[in-house]
Write a protein that holds these residues in place. Structure first.
Motif, PDB file in Angstrom:
ATOM      1  N   ASP A  17       1.019  -0.895  -0.017  1.00 40.39           N
ATOM      2  CA  ASP A  17       0.142   0.027   0.072  1.00 40.39           C
ATOM      3  C   ASP A  17       0.636   1.138  -0.122  1.00 40.39           C
ATOM      4  OD1 ASP A  17       0.721  -0.421   2.731  1.00 40.39           O
ATOM      5  OD2 ASP A  17      -0.876  -0.036   3.472  1.00 40.39           O
ATOM      6  N   ASP A  18       2.242   1.228  -0.034  1.00 39.84           N
ATOM      7  CA  ASP A  18       3.133   2.297  -0.165  1.00 39.84           C
ATOM      8  C   ASP A  18       3.119   2.529  -1.760  1.00 39.84           C
ATOM      9  OD1 ASP A  18       4.121   2.499   2.610  1.00 39.84           O
ATOM     10  OD2 ASP A  18       5.553   0.939   2.144  1.00 39.84           O
ATOM     11  N   ASP A  19       2.495   1.845  -2.586  1.00 43.88           N
ATOM     12  CA  ASP A  19       2.367   2.140  -4.053  1.00 43.88           C
ATOM     13  C   ASP A  19       3.896   2.608  -4.504  1.00 43.88           C
ATOM     14  OD1 ASP A  19      -0.130   1.517  -3.914  1.00 43.88           O
ATOM     15  OD2 ASP A  19      -1.017   3.616  -3.889  1.00 43.88           O
ATOM     16  N   GLY A  20       3.881   3.593  -5.452  1.00 44.08           N
ATOM     17  CA  GLY A  20       5.124   4.131  -6.033  1.00 44.08           C
ATOM     18  C   GLY A  20       5.746   3.129  -6.923  1.00 44.08           C
ATOM     19  N   GLU A  21       4.973   2.449  -7.607  1.00 47.75           N
ATOM     20  CA  GLU A  21       5.724   1.288  -8.448  1.00 47.75           C
ATOM     21  C   GLU A  21       6.288   1.974  -9.539  1.00 47.75           C
ATOM     22  OE1 GLU A  21       2.650   1.001  -7.510  1.00 47.75           O
ATOM     23  OE2 GLU A  21       2.238  -0.976  -6.482  1.00 47.75           O
ATOM     24  N   LEU A  22       7.287   1.386 -10.463  1.00 46.04           N
ATOM     25  CA  LEU A  22       7.787   1.710 -11.913  1.00 46.04           C
ATOM     26  C   LEU A  22       6.784   0.643 -12.637  1.00 46.04           C
ATOM     27  CD1 LEU A  22       9.637   3.165 -13.753  1.00 46.04           C
ATOM     28  CD2 LEU A  22      11.218   1.038 -13.470  1.00 46.04           C
ATOM     29  N   VAL A  23       6.217   1.420 -13.848  1.00 44.41           N
ATOM     30  CA  VAL A  23       5.361   0.785 -14.724  1.00 44.41           C
ATOM     31  C   VAL A  23       6.165   0.628 -15.934  1.00 44.41           C
ATOM     32  CG1 VAL A  23       3.042   0.456 -15.697  1.00 44.41           C
ATOM     33  CG2 VAL A  23       3.361   1.297 -13.421  1.00 44.41           C
ATOM     34  N   LEU A  24       6.271  -0.491 -16.477  1.00 45.95           N
ATOM     35  CA  LEU A  24       7.229  -0.699 -17.832  1.00 45.95           C
ATOM     36  C   LEU A  24       6.060  -0.993 -18.799  1.00 45.95           C
ATOM     37  CD1 LEU A  24      10.247  -0.219 -18.063  1.00 45.95           C
ATOM     38  CD2 LEU A  24      10.176  -2.906 -18.208  1.00 45.95           C
ATOM     39  N   PHE A  25       5.990  -0.217 -19.834  1.00 44.68           N
ATOM     40  CA  PHE A  25       5.008  -0.552 -20.980  1.00 44.68           C
ATOM     41  C   PHE A  25       5.545  -1.128 -21.997  1.00 44.68           C
ATOM     42  CE2 PHE A  25       3.227   2.946 -18.327  1.00 44.68           C
ATOM     43  CZ  PHE A  25       1.942   2.641 -18.382  1.00 44.68           C
ATOM     44  N   SER A  26       4.634  -1.973 -23.087  1.00 46.23           N
ATOM     45  CA  SER A  26       5.299  -2.318 -24.236  1.00 46.23           C
ATOM     46  C   SER A  26       5.915  -1.093 -25.056  1.00 46.23           C
ATOM     47  CB  SER A  26       4.398  -2.875 -25.170  1.00 46.23           C
ATOM     48  OG  SER A  26       3.200  -2.136 -25.443  1.00 46.23           O
ATOM     49  N   GLU A  27       6.649  -1.506 -26.223  1.00 49.72           N
ATOM     50  CA  GLU A  27       7.248  -0.585 -27.024  1.00 49.72           C
ATOM     51  C   GLU A  27       6.420   0.537 -27.746  1.00 49.72           C
ATOM     52  OE1 GLU A  27      10.473  -0.585 -30.748  1.00 49.72           O
ATOM     53  OE2 GLU A  27       9.907  -2.658 -29.906  1.00 49.72           O
ATOM     54  N   LYS A  28       5.137   0.057 -27.966  1.00 52.93           N
ATOM     55  CA  LYS A  28       4.270   1.128 -28.516  1.00 52.93           C
ATOM     56  C   LYS A  28       3.753   1.866 -27.289  1.00 52.93           C
ATOM     57  CE  LYS A  28       3.599  -0.844 -32.926  1.00 52.93           C
ATOM     58  NZ  LYS A  28       2.662  -1.650 -33.857  1.00 52.93           N
ATOM     59  N   GLY A  29       3.815   1.542 -26.312  1.00 53.96           N
ATOM     60  CA  GLY A  29       3.091   2.109 -24.955  1.00 53.96           C
ATOM     61  C   GLY A  29       1.459   1.873 -24.663  1.00 53.96           C
ATOM     62  N   GLU A  30       1.235   0.676 -25.615  1.00 50.80           N
ATOM     63  CA  GLU A  30      -0.156   0.283 -25.411  1.00 50.80           C
ATOM     64  C   GLU A  30      -0.431  -0.835 -24.334  1.00 50.80           C
ATOM     65  OE1 GLU A  30      -0.558  -1.475 -29.143  1.00 50.80           O
ATOM     66  OE2 GLU A  30      -0.495   0.638 -30.367  1.00 50.80           O
ATOM     67  N   GLY A  31       0.217  -1.416 -23.905  1.00 47.90           N
ATOM     68  CA  GLY A  31       0.316  -2.463 -22.655  1.00 47.90           C
ATOM     69  C   GLY A  31       0.948  -2.245 -21.783  1.00 47.90           C
ATOM     70  N   GLU A  32       0.644  -2.660 -20.775  1.00 49.16           N
ATOM     71  CA  GLU A  32       1.382  -2.594 -19.375  1.00 49.16           C
ATOM     72  C   GLU A  32       2.582  -3.878 -19.308  1.00 49.16           C
ATOM     73  OE1 GLU A  32       0.873  -2.986 -14.616  1.00 49.16           O
ATOM     74  OE2 GLU A  32      -0.258  -1.320 -15.812  1.00 49.16           O
ATOM     75  N   ILE A  33       3.549  -3.989 -19.399  1.00 48.99           N
ATOM     76  CA  ILE A  33       4.528  -5.306 -19.036  1.00 48.99           C
ATOM     77  C   ILE A  33       4.388  -5.609 -17.728  1.00 48.99           C
ATOM     78  CG2 ILE A  33       6.615  -6.244 -19.614  1.00 48.99           C
ATOM     79  CD1 ILE A  33       6.913  -4.598 -21.913  1.00 48.99           C
ATOM     80  N   LEU A  34       4.959  -5.112 -16.831  1.00 50.67           N
ATOM     81  CA  LEU A  34       5.182  -5.283 -15.551  1.00 50.67           C
ATOM     82  C   LEU A  34       5.315  -4.157 -14.483  1.00 50.67           C
ATOM     83  CD1 LEU A  34       8.836  -6.683 -14.527  1.00 50.67           C
ATOM     84  CD2 LEU A  34       8.059  -5.107 -16.553  1.00 50.67           C
ATOM     85  N   GLU A  76      15.366   3.361 -25.219  1.00 53.52           N
ATOM     86  CA  GLU A  76      15.018   3.891 -26.540  1.00 53.52           C
ATOM     87  C   GLU A  76      13.284   3.139 -26.785  1.00 53.52           C
ATOM     88  OE1 GLU A  76      18.436   5.486 -29.470  1.00 53.52           O
ATOM     89  OE2 GLU A  76      17.579   3.280 -29.699  1.00 53.52           O
ATOM     90  N   THR A  77      13.511   2.109 -26.180  1.00 53.28           N
ATOM     91  CA  THR A  77      12.237   0.801 -26.284  1.00 53.28           C
ATOM     92  C   THR A  77      11.134   1.024 -25.349  1.00 53.28           C
ATOM     93  OG1 THR A  77      13.984  -0.624 -27.257  1.00 53.28           O
ATOM     94  CG2 THR A  77      11.914  -1.471 -26.870  1.00 53.28           C
ATOM     95  N   PHE A  78      11.212   1.122 -24.090  1.00 52.20           N
ATOM     96  CA  PHE A  78      10.158   1.010 -23.174  1.00 52.20           C
ATOM     97  C   PHE A  78       9.695   2.323 -22.537  1.00 52.20           C
ATOM     98  CE2 PHE A  78      12.591  -3.099 -23.556  1.00 52.20           C
ATOM     99  CZ  PHE A  78      11.488  -3.918 -23.491  1.00 52.20           C
ATOM    100  N   PRO A  79       8.595   2.734 -22.930  1.00 48.30           N
ATOM    101  CA  PRO A  79       7.929   3.863 -22.108  1.00 48.30           C
ATOM    102  C   PRO A  79       7.768   3.160 -20.826  1.00 48.30           C
ATOM    103  CG  PRO A  79       6.731   3.397 -24.132  1.00 48.30           C
ATOM    104  CD  PRO A  79       7.651   2.226 -23.932  1.00 48.30           C
ATOM    105  N   HIS A  80       7.664   4.171 -19.852  1.00 48.26           N
ATOM    106  CA  HIS A  80       7.442   4.067 -18.291  1.00 48.26           C
ATOM    107  C   HIS A  80       6.982   5.058 -17.688  1.00 48.26           C
ATOM    108  CE1 HIS A  80      11.744   5.370 -18.827  1.00 48.26           C
ATOM    109  NE2 HIS A  80      11.591   5.638 -17.624  1.00 48.26           N
ATOM    110  N   GLU A  81       6.627   4.562 -16.368  1.00 45.78           N
ATOM    111  CA  GLU A  81       5.991   5.866 -15.402  1.00 45.78           C
ATOM    112  C   GLU A  81       6.146   5.234 -14.020  1.00 45.78           C
ATOM    113  OE1 GLU A  81       1.853   6.946 -14.676  1.00 45.78           O
ATOM    114  OE2 GLU A  81       1.425   5.160 -16.132  1.00 45.78           O
TER     115      GLU A  81
END
Length: 222
Positions: free
Chosen positions: A156-173, A188-193
């Motif tokens: 519940d501390d949250d604050g995860e790093l989210v890694l998205f697919s190369e086109k940014g359409e789907g969450e990888i992990l 150059e490949t993985f959008p993230h937040e």
């Protein structure tokens, strides 16, 4: 007490196996996430330095690079402190990163030229919206790294790093910013937040770079 030759050999073997796993992951998936990856003593030293820092030792992080950098609190709200190797923990971190750079160059032929990194501090409520660390052909960042220094991190501390697919359409992990975890991925490949955090969150963000020399001007500078 000084380490014995047996201890040193064991540490080198552990490091070699870790670097080999990272190289295999990058080859297979383009990213690697390993819990408890950082050597224990190195984690302790880096965490100790973070504990000694105050809020005024950090600067508000900007968006963009060099003269184009601006503050945009809609995009990101973290604070940073660049690592220059001025302290023993910083020196040990840069030495360790340098050995990783050498290993990856030898085994993956990435042509990594240099490494830059900074401490990151996310206060409760801070975040960093989806972005790429590098756009193809526009910068020389090749590999992004994130090392986490947060003991006792709870779901519940949250604050995860989210890694998205190369086109940014789907969450990888989603990567929990737990103490000692290391994440490495192609810049150059993985959008993230970084999702909003509910407690103070510390990490080291870094980038291995290739040499983008133009007109005999080294980038990054020597």
């Amino acid at each position: 007490m000084p380490s014995s030759s047996v201890d040193i050999a064991h540490e080198q073997d552990v490091e070699h196996r870790l670097f080999s796993r990272i190289a295999c992951d990058l080859t297979d998936k383009g990213y690697s996430v390993i819990p408890n990856a950082l050597p224990g003593l190195l984690s302790e030293q880096l965490f100790g330095q973070i504990q000694s820092l105050h809020s005024h030792d950090f600067s508000e992080a900007g968006v963009g690079r060099s003269h184009d950098q601006t503050l945009n609190r809609f995009v990101r709200r973290d604070a940073i402190r660049w690592i220059e190797g001025d302290t023993l923990p910083e020196k040990h971190w840069l030495d360790w990163s340098g050995r990783l750079q050498t290993y990856l160059n030898r085994h993956l032929f990435l042509g990594l030229f240099s490494y830059e990194s900074h401490f990151s501090h996310y206060r409760p409520g801070d975040f960093y919206r989806k972005h790429l660390d590098a756009f193809r052909g526009q910068t020389n960042r090749r590999l992004s790294t994130v090392a986490y220094l947060n003991p006792g991190w709870m779901p519940d501390d949250d604050g995860e790093l989210v890694l998205f697919s190369e086109k940014g359409e789907g969450e990888i992990l989603r990567i929990t910013p737990a103490y000692g975890t290391l994440a490495i991925f192609l810049s150059e490949t993985f959008p993230h937040e970084v999702l909003p955090t509910n407690r103070h969150r510390y990490s080291i963000a870094g980038w291995f770079r290739v040499n983008g020399s133009i007109n005999d001007q080294l980038d990054p500078p020597a």
